[in-house]
Design an enzyme around this catalytic site. Structure first.
Site, PDB file in Angstrom:
ATOM      1  N   LYS A  91     103.588  49.777 -43.393  1.00 22.48           N
ATOM      2  CA  LYS A  91     104.426  50.341 -42.370  1.00 22.48           C
ATOM      3  C   LYS A  91     104.540  51.639 -41.529  1.00 22.48           C
ATOM      4  CE  LYS A  91     105.386  48.638 -37.876  1.00 22.48           C
ATOM      5  NZ  LYS A  91     103.990  49.962 -37.318  1.00 22.48           N
ATOM      6  N   LYS A 115     112.331  55.760 -45.296  1.00 25.12           N
ATOM      7  CA  LYS A 115     112.355  55.282 -44.206  1.00 25.12           C
ATOM      8  C   LYS A 115     112.661  53.709 -43.483  1.00 25.12           C
ATOM      9  CE  LYS A 115     110.545  57.988 -40.390  1.00 25.12           C
ATOM     10  NZ  LYS A 115     109.890  58.017 -39.601  1.00 25.12           N
ATOM     11  N   LYS A 127     101.028  55.168 -43.694  1.00 23.53           N
ATOM     12  CA  LYS A 127     101.186  56.671 -42.622  1.00 23.53           C
ATOM     13  C   LYS A 127      99.130  56.768 -42.642  1.00 23.53           C
ATOM     14  CE  LYS A 127     103.241  58.719 -39.124  1.00 23.53           C
ATOM     15  NZ  LYS A 127     105.149  58.440 -39.297  1.00 23.53           N
ATOM     16  N   ASP A 167     101.899  57.658 -33.716  1.00 18.85           N
ATOM     17  CA  ASP A 167     102.650  59.245 -33.830  1.00 18.85           C
ATOM     18  C   ASP A 167     102.532  60.145 -33.089  1.00 18.85           C
ATOM     19  OD1 ASP A 167     104.776  59.693 -36.292  1.00 18.85           O
ATOM     20  OD2 ASP A 167     102.805  61.055 -36.361  1.00 18.85           O
ATOM     21  N   SER A 380     109.436  49.227 -33.757  1.00 19.89           N
ATOM     22  CA  SER A 380     107.991  47.885 -34.379  1.00 19.89           C
ATOM     23  C   SER A 380     108.667  46.636 -35.901  1.00 19.89           C
ATOM     24  CB  SER A 380     107.296  48.641 -34.522  1.00 19.89           C
ATOM     25  OG  SER A 380     106.877  49.619 -34.521  1.00 19.89           O
TER      26      SER A 380
HETATM   27  P1  NDP Z   1     104.066  62.961 -28.408  1.00 19.88           P
HETATM   28  O1  NDP Z   1     102.343  63.035 -29.244  1.00 19.88           O
HETATM   29  O2  NDP Z   1     104.522  61.612 -27.891  1.00 19.88           O
HETATM   30  O3  NDP Z   1     104.591  64.571 -28.864  1.00 19.88           O
HETATM   31  C1  NDP Z   1     104.692  65.427 -29.904  1.00 19.88           C
HETATM   32  C2  NDP Z   1     105.270  66.866 -28.523  1.00 19.88           C
HETATM   33  O4  NDP Z   1     105.304  68.186 -29.403  1.00 19.88           O
HETATM   34  C3  NDP Z   1     104.284  67.175 -27.548  1.00 19.88           C
HETATM   35  O5  NDP Z   1     105.166  67.844 -26.774  1.00 19.88           O
HETATM   36  C4  NDP Z   1     103.508  68.267 -28.628  1.00 19.88           C
HETATM   37  O6  NDP Z   1     103.064  68.807 -27.497  1.00 19.88           O
HETATM   38  C5  NDP Z   1     104.877  68.958 -28.926  1.00 19.88           C
HETATM   39  N1  NDP Z   1     104.339  70.012 -30.485  1.00 19.88           N
HETATM   40  C6  NDP Z   1     103.496  69.516 -30.894  1.00 19.88           C
HETATM   41  N2  NDP Z   1     103.048  70.555 -31.825  1.00 19.88           N
HETATM   42  C7  NDP Z   1     103.778  70.741 -32.231  1.00 19.88           C
HETATM   43  C8  NDP Z   1     104.357  72.264 -32.737  1.00 19.88           C
HETATM   44  N3  NDP Z   1     103.440  72.768 -33.470  1.00 19.88           N
HETATM   45  N4  NDP Z   1     104.973  73.266 -31.525  1.00 19.88           N
HETATM   46  C9  NDP Z   1     106.009  72.917 -30.878  1.00 19.88           C
HETATM   47  N5  NDP Z   1     105.559  71.629 -29.943  1.00 19.88           N
HETATM   48  C10 NDP Z   1     104.546  70.898 -30.404  1.00 19.88           C
HETATM   49  O7  NDP Z   1     104.416  62.230 -30.593  1.00 19.88           O
HETATM   50  P2  NDP Z   1     105.682  61.966 -30.974  1.00 19.88           P
HETATM   51  O8  NDP Z   1     106.702  62.155 -29.872  1.00 19.88           O
HETATM   52  O9  NDP Z   1     105.829  60.342 -30.802  1.00 19.88           O
HETATM   53  O10 NDP Z   1     106.368  62.565 -32.366  1.00 19.88           O
HETATM   54  C11 NDP Z   1     107.233  63.478 -31.889  1.00 19.88           C
HETATM   55  C12 NDP Z   1     107.110  63.979 -33.324  1.00 19.88           C
HETATM   56  O11 NDP Z   1     108.140  62.264 -33.954  1.00 19.88           O
HETATM   57  C13 NDP Z   1     106.722  63.631 -34.965  1.00 19.88           C
HETATM   58  O12 NDP Z   1     106.864  65.020 -36.035  1.00 19.88           O
HETATM   59  C14 NDP Z   1     106.139  62.293 -34.938  1.00 19.88           C
HETATM   60  O13 NDP Z   1     106.274  61.954 -36.538  1.00 19.88           O
HETATM   61  C15 NDP Z   1     108.138  61.669 -35.313  1.00 19.88           C
HETATM   62  N6  NDP Z   1     108.211  60.307 -34.633  1.00 19.88           N
HETATM   63  C16 NDP Z   1     107.540  59.854 -33.810  1.00 19.88           C
HETATM   64  C17 NDP Z   1     107.861  58.118 -33.870  1.00 19.88           C
HETATM   65  C18 NDP Z   1     108.144  57.188 -32.657  1.00 19.88           C
HETATM   66  O14 NDP Z   1     108.099  56.393 -32.264  1.00 19.88           O
HETATM   67  N7  NDP Z   1     106.628  58.074 -31.703  1.00 19.88           N
HETATM   68  C19 NDP Z   1     108.980  57.994 -34.882  1.00 19.88           C
HETATM   69  C20 NDP Z   1     109.925  58.591 -35.219  1.00 19.88           C
HETATM   70  C21 NDP Z   1     108.711  59.354 -35.239  1.00 19.88           C
HETATM   71  P3  NDP Z   1     101.184  69.620 -27.391  1.00 19.88           P
HETATM   72  O15 NDP Z   1     100.735  68.876 -26.487  1.00 19.88           O
HETATM   73  O16 NDP Z   1     101.191  70.537 -26.908  1.00 19.88           O
HETATM   74  O17 NDP Z   1     101.268  69.255 -28.259  1.00 19.88           O
HETATM   75  O1  2IT Z   2     107.327  58.235 -37.888  1.00 26.38           O
HETATM   76  C1  2IT Z   2     107.680  56.825 -37.532  1.00 26.38           C
HETATM   77  O2  2IT Z   2     108.553  56.092 -38.066  1.00 26.38           O
HETATM   78  C2  2IT Z   2     106.530  56.722 -36.883  1.00 26.38           C
HETATM   79  N1  2IT Z   2     106.177  57.564 -36.359  1.00 26.38           N
HETATM   80  C3  2IT Z   2     106.573  55.041 -35.890  1.00 26.38           C
HETATM   81  C4  2IT Z   2     105.836  54.216 -36.615  1.00 26.38           C
HETATM   82  C5  2IT Z   2     106.090  52.409 -36.341  1.00 26.38           C
HETATM   83  O3  2IT Z   2     105.519  51.561 -37.064  1.00 26.38           O
HETATM   84  O4  2IT Z   2     106.407  52.020 -36.073  1.00 26.38           O
END
Ligand code: NDP
Ligand code: 2IT
Length: 452
Positions: A91, A115, A127, A167, A380
């Site tokens: 997952k 996690k 992943k 992600d 999830s």
């Molecule tokens: P999104 O794509 O929705 O958003 C990512 C954000 O981060 C965008 O605003 C992006 O801007 C910005 N960003 C990307 N690269 C950089 C950088 N080098 N410096 C500054 N800002 C940056 O992704 P998520 O919000 O889903 O994910 C964000 C983080 O959270 C990741 O590390 C992901 O692995 C983690 N995560 C996500 C989960 C989920 O459920 N979605 C669960 C757990 C963890 P830009 O448009 O410029 O790229």
């Molecule tokens: O980093 C993460 O935990 C995620 N991007 C969410 C993964 C999921 O299966 O919901």
């Protein structure tokens, strides 16, 4: 590293994966904190548990050909890293971004194993993703890419095999296209992906879950010290899914959120970001797919800082919610100098190991992503349960479950840290607590299942 077994594994991992810096960083972070547990578990070495923990069960790599709107052909690389299935089906999310390579996906998969173990739900870790970047692509181009990606991925996944989700750069739009193609090829309607739309099997609160869960976790950290979020100045990085809902929950709990960012720069809003302004950001990011700099044009109380990071802003609490290695040693020093007392990670591995060392040395409250951002994957897991029983739970029910899971994860990290002597007065090493608690459960399951 003092423990001979841990040390040997670290040397082997470095030699075998020398060209995978992100993966090595993630493994080093975990191994350096596992020693107290490994010292007490002599059964690990004869069962080759660490050797197996650092090697994915399977890596799938494939070609993704697709056509742009002008009729030109393109080829990207697709991946799925099926890291560990000891406690449940693989997952974990899919990331579409130029930076995606095996090192990045192995680091993310490795983190995901621990996690998912912490969530208390039966999920293994995996992943995947592609070096395809959806920025600037039309909806139709994204659809054709997703269909092509799934045309290979479908044979490796399934509701009881491997359940991908979103992600970075993979949100509701992409999951919809991926799900449609899976259903079409397999001719079956199952919960093979999570983060689906609400009209076709998605769970209420999944969109909010990672950000909300992060703030529930941080609320528990503050509670241990008799504090809450009221009146606290908070900086949030990123402006995507995790950042938006972290900011939303902070606002609901009475904090003042003053920043958001993207990879071009950050905005500072001296008056604080309100729910109304945040709703505008959601529209900007999710519908118009615009840049955060536009916030400063829309709201006069805000300023935009091109090419800068939010960590230079004075705050009580900091929430890195963008990407890996966005918070380095000098950024940590700046936060500490400005009086920051709590850092909780929404992103995966946003702080590098030197930055984490600074937080630990300063004995501030620090929550590692694999614990504090686990609410997304946990929800999830709740979506998978709802799909299996062909029912949808109310938003209040899912939110209550999410809150209770985050409280459990917090308490598990805290109690594990206490059990292994990783506290010092008011200070709690959540990082070691999370790694040990996540690891021990997977290790015990692997030992029970024999050499597989
Ligand atoms: P999104 O794509 O929705 O958003 C990512 C954000 O981060 C965008 O605003 C992006 O801007 C910005 N960003 C990307 N690269 C950089 C950088 N080098 N410096 C500054 N800002 C940056 O992704 P998520 O919000 O889903 O994910 C964000 C983080 O959270 C990741 O590390 C992901 O692995 C983690 N995560 C996500 C989960 C989920 O459920 N979605 C669960 C757990 C963890 P830009 O448009 O410029 O790229
Ligand atoms: O980093 C993460 O935990 C995620 N991007 C969410 C993964 C999921 O299966 O919901």
């Amino acid at each position: 590293m003092k423990n001979a077994y841990v040390n040997r594994i670290w040397e082997e991992v470095k030699a075998k994966n020398a060209n995978e810096p992100e993966f090595l960083q993630a493994v080093e972070e975990v191994l350096t904190t596992l020693e107290p547990a490994v010292d007490k578990m002599p059964e690990l070495e004869p069962n080759a548990i660490l050797e197996r923990m650092v090697e994915p069960e399977r890596v799938i790599m494939f070609r993704v050909p697709w056509m742009d709107d002008a009729g030109n052909y393109h080829v990207n690389r697709g991946f799925r890293v099926q890291f560990n299935s000891a406690i449940g089906p693989y997952k974990g999310g899919l990331r579409f971004s130029k930076e995606v390579n095996l090192s990045v996906l192995k680091f993310l998969g490795f983190e995901q194993v621990l996690k998912n173990s912490l969530t208390t739900l039966p999920m293994g870790g995996g992943k995947g993703g592609s070096d395809f970047d959806p920025h600037g692509k039309s909806d139709k181009e994204v659809m054709r890419f997703c269909q092509s990606f799934m045309t290979e991925l479908y044979r490796h996944i399934g509701a009881d095999v491997d359940v991908p989700a979103g992600d970075k750069n993979v949100g509701g739009r992409e999951i919809g296209y991926l799900f449609g193609q899976y259903k079409r090829i397999r001719d079956e309607y199952t919960g093979v992906l999570t983060g689906k739309g609400l009209t076709f099997g998605g769970s209420l609160i999944r969109t909010e879950a990672t950000g909300y869960g992060l703030i529930y976790f941080a609320r528990e950290m503050l509670k241990v010290k008799g504090q809450d979020f009221k009146g606290k100045t908070c900086v949030v990085s990123g402006s995507g899914n995790v950042a938006q809902y972290a900011a939303e929950k902070l606002i609901q709990l009475g904090a003042k959120v003053v920043t958001l960012s993207d990879s071009s720069g950050y905005i500072y809003d001296a008056d604080g970001i309100t729910q109304e302004k945040l709703d505008w950001v959601k529209e900007l990011k999710c519908v118009k797919r615009g840049r955060i700099s536009e916030y400063a044009k829309q709201f006069p109380s805000a300023k935009y800082f091109e090419g800068k990071k939010v960590w230079e802003v004075k705050c009580d609490c900091a929430f890195p919610c963008a990407t890996q290695n966005e918070l380095l040693e000098a950024d940590a020093e700046m936060l500490l100098k400005n009086g920051c007392k709590l850092v909780a990670e929404g992103a995966n591995m946003p702080s590098d190991n030197a930055a984490v060392a600074k937080f630990q040395a300063a004995k501030i409250m620090y929550a590692p992503g694999k614990a504090s951002n686990a609410g997304g994957v946990a929800t999830s897991g709740l979506e998978m349960s709802q799909n299996s029983e062909r029912l949808s739970w109310s938003a209040a029910e899912v939110d209550a479950k999410l809150d209770s899971i985050m409280c459990n994860i917090h308490d598990n990290c805290l109690n594990t840290a206490k059990r292994f002597g990783l506290t010092d007065g008011e200070y709690i090493n959540y990082q070691a607590g999370a790694n040990i608690a996540g690891f021990v459960k997977v290790a015990e399951a692997m030992i029970a299942q024999g050499l597989v």
